[in-house]
Design an enzyme around this catalytic site. Sequence first.
Site, PDB file in Angstrom:
ATOM      1  CG  ASP A 177      68.882  38.553  -8.932  1.00  0.00           C
ATOM      2  OD1 ASP A 177      69.628  37.876  -8.249  1.00  0.00           O
ATOM      3  OD2 ASP A 177      67.673  39.238  -8.601  1.00  0.00           O
ATOM      4  CG  ASP A 201      70.144  35.470  -3.651  1.00  0.00           C
ATOM      5  OD1 ASP A 201      69.958  36.398  -3.020  1.00  0.00           O
ATOM      6  OD2 ASP A 201      69.614  35.158  -5.148  1.00  0.00           O
TER       7      ASP A 201
END
Length: 522
Positions: free
Chosen positions: A437, A384
């Site tokens: 997420d 990420d």
Amino acid sequence: MVALQAVYVRAFVFLLILTLGLAGDIVHPDNKAPKKPGCDNNFVLVKVPTWIDGVEHSEYVGVGARFGQSLESKEKHANHTRVALADPPDCCSKPKNELTGKVILVHRGNCSFTTKANRAEEAGASAILIINNRTELFKMVCEENETDVDIRIPAVMLPQDAGAYLEQHLENNSAVSVQLYSPLRPAVDVAEIFLWLMAVGTILCASCWSAWTAREEAIEHEKLIKDGSDELVNMENVGYSSYVEITTAAAVLFVVVASCFLVMIYKLMSYWFIEILVVLFCIGGVEGLQTCLVALLSCFRWFRHAVQTYVKVPIFGAVSYLTLAVTPFCIAFAVVWAVHRRISFAWIGQDILGIALIITVLQIVRMPNLKVGTVLLSCAFLYDIFWVFVSKWWFHESVMIVVARGDKSGEDGIPMLLKIPRLFDPWGGYSVIGFGDIILPGLLVAFSLRYDWLAKRKLRDGYFLWAMTAYGLGLFVTYLALNLMDGRGQPALLYIVPFTLGTLLALGKKKGELKILWTREA
């Protein structure tokens, strides 16, 4: 049918994890735009409504410069002002036409932005609109050695299409006027609260379903052992399982596979490629919606016979009558969304399909222990950060943000997002969160509840309540950071992973059960 689901989800889950919780303005970052006295304005978006011969026409969006006078933030305080074309068009020398009190429209190029603004101010213009030579916006800054930056009129960059529209009407001798103002965004929009509730609620539902299924399987397994049933032997010989279990190797491989997919989407980003992603999303959405509806309806006694009665279907094998009954509805729902996905309320259909798919993935894909969870989330954490921040060094822009926004595709972005329109934001747009997420930390939260249920722990004595709270706090901090960073894209797992994984590791260490959590399957 379940085996087919597992194979499909295993292949598709890597695609789902690509996009994360990102948001950003339509303007680009300004790493090379330092502030200095006289050139220290914040970059702001500017609304530019237009009137042609007294009739209101299109409204455009521009971006204010580092230099010049600040703009009004409220529409009622912004004046309607006539627009005039610059002569010469680049305004690099003193304009020949009368400009007193007017907004001057000039072309980009041939001299610095501040030179244009100074020439316009000297001619009596009340503001300057500079037409970019591209359809996107560009942030206007001062040159490094410039000293003549005491500019007292607003300077706004307009996209190429907006400038061409105004220029055409001015050349036809139409009376063109504009209003220039920059409304402030609210510190917190209600959409972010609802999106937080959606993400937390999705993980809560998926975790309960996963834990309930695991407990039922454990009870059934114990019964077969007590009875000495041959069915247990047959199941073990076949290797049948209703879920896909992640291994440590698969967790490490995640970074490589996900990165390859992300670069592929970045390089192939176009209208037709987004269409392919929409088709894949619809296939996954149909699968997820079908699975969730069958599970929900099977709770009612009127549908139990239909869910327990099967018919053989070519390719798919044995399929329950209830599955056959709900499948046409699921397909129709996904097709209708795909066809009408550009209308204002299409986000509702996208969120329904997305939530159903996420719950199905969290039901079928399982994290066996904390060791695998630590490897997977640590890899996702680095992935990420790299593709949001570090990728700028190689690609000159954030790959993750470009993919999430759908730049150069003619679309609003890829569909693998939950989104809600910003209700009280004068600039509109959406608050979004990527499937990754929710899915990746959701695997850890679901593991904690399965562990608690199989260990017969009470809610307050187990790990699930802490894991769920940690996820909620991590997501809250994500949106807090997003607002503090003025809407610039943020890697959500940068905040969520330390909260969730850190909480379970710390709690396991405190309880003296870290070794058990590290190796025990749940």
